[in-house]
Design a protein around this motif. Structure first.
Motif: not given
Length: 314
Positions: A210-212, A227-235
């Motif tokens: 949810g945070r990402h 910031l967008a790239l920092e959040a671009l993670k698939d958990v």
């Protein structure tokens, strides 16, 4: 009367938005990366012809083809039942591989239903037609997933909502980004790739997801690329799917060393996407992927932008 509709390939999930984020794709070289459906009158009933480079992967029996089923489904939805007496011939040009992670089935469904709506004098508004698309998609797959259908139909990057009538909304994308899409040539079953995922996630993973996602959406509106790239993670998906996609882990590592900004799985794979804001870097990544990621002659890579238009008559 005859009509022909093109529906673009799409990328679902985009790492950060499992089942909630999708985008339409447009190769920068002008290639139409997607299926087309043509409609013309027929004597009676529904007639289907299939052609294109991936036609051989489709069922031999026309009635098992989702485009044929689209036509029957669409006609059944019409309030003017006299339309069911008009014969229609549909021709599907299958340009997207099945099980590729490029929204292949969504492209066929969107092209067919858009073309049928035009052919029958637009009985559905754009918003209503999207609901019809979702209803049909749910009927064939068991559950409604708009993350391919919505961007394929409407274009842009679409955030899937939970509203009864408003099912999606476009969010700003980063116009400087190039999306290098590479399909290895391997076919993967979406259903089987979903089975790799756990039935439940722990609380910390849910919070992280949810945070990402919220950070990426916020950064998109603020046009904060970093910031967008920092959040671009698939958990949620990549930790369980990466090893099932031949060559993906090595490709992601190599692309990172090359300086690509982010790399992820498109839909359920095996197509991967990798992002850069440099056309020169995109060309380098495409060349590397063509040499090292493609499995056979069926594979391909394209340098893309986000398609702002979506499905359209051609």
């Amino acid at each position: 009367m005859s009509v022909k509709v093109y529906a673009p390939a799409s990328i679902a999930n985009i790492s950060v938005g499992f089942d909630t984020l999708g985008a339409a794709l447009a190769p920068v070289d002008g290639t139409l990366l997607g299926d087309t459906v043509s409609i013309e009158p027929a004597e009676k009933g529904v007639v289907l012809a299939v052609k294109g480079p991936w036609a051989y992967k489709l069922p031999i029996d026309p009635k098992e083809n989702i485009v044929y089923q689209c036509a029957e489904f669409f006609i059944d939805q019409l309030t003017d039942k006299s339309a069911s007496t008009r014969g229609v011939k549909l021709t599907l040009e299958k340009n997207l591989p099945v099980g590729s992670g490029l929204g292949s089935s969504a492209s066929s469904v969107v092209a067919a239903l858009y073309a049928l709506n035009e052919y029958f004098n637009v009985p559905f508004t754009a918003a209503d037609l999207l609901l019809v698309m979702g209803k049909f998609e749910g009927q064939i797959s068991g559950s409604v997933h708009y993350d391919n259908v919505a961007p394929c139909y409407l274009g842009k990057m679409q955030l899937i909502l939970n509203g009864k009538d408003q099912v999606c909304d476009a969010i700003p994308s980063f116009n400087k980004w190039y999306w290098v899409m590479s399909y290895s040539g391997v076919s993967l079953s979406t259903a089987k790739m979903r089975q790799l995922l756990p039935h439940q996630y722990d609380k910390s993973t849910a919070i992280e997801f949810g945070r990402h996602l919220s950070t990426f959406v916020h950064a998109s509106y603020k046009q904060d690329e970093g910031l967008a790239l920092e959040a671009l993670k698939d958990v949620l998906a990549e930790p369980y799917r990466a090893t099932a996609i031949p060559g993906y882990i090595d490709a992601k590592a190599a692309l990172g060393q090359m300086g690509m900004l982010a790399t992820g799985i498109s839909g359920s794979g095996p197509t991967l996407f990798t992002i850069t804001n440099s056309l020169e870097k995109a060309e380098q990544a495409k060349a590397w992927l063509d040499t090292h990621y493609l499995n056979d002659e069926n594979g391909f890579s394209h340098i893309c932008r986000i398609d702002p238009q979506g499905a359209r008559k051609i």
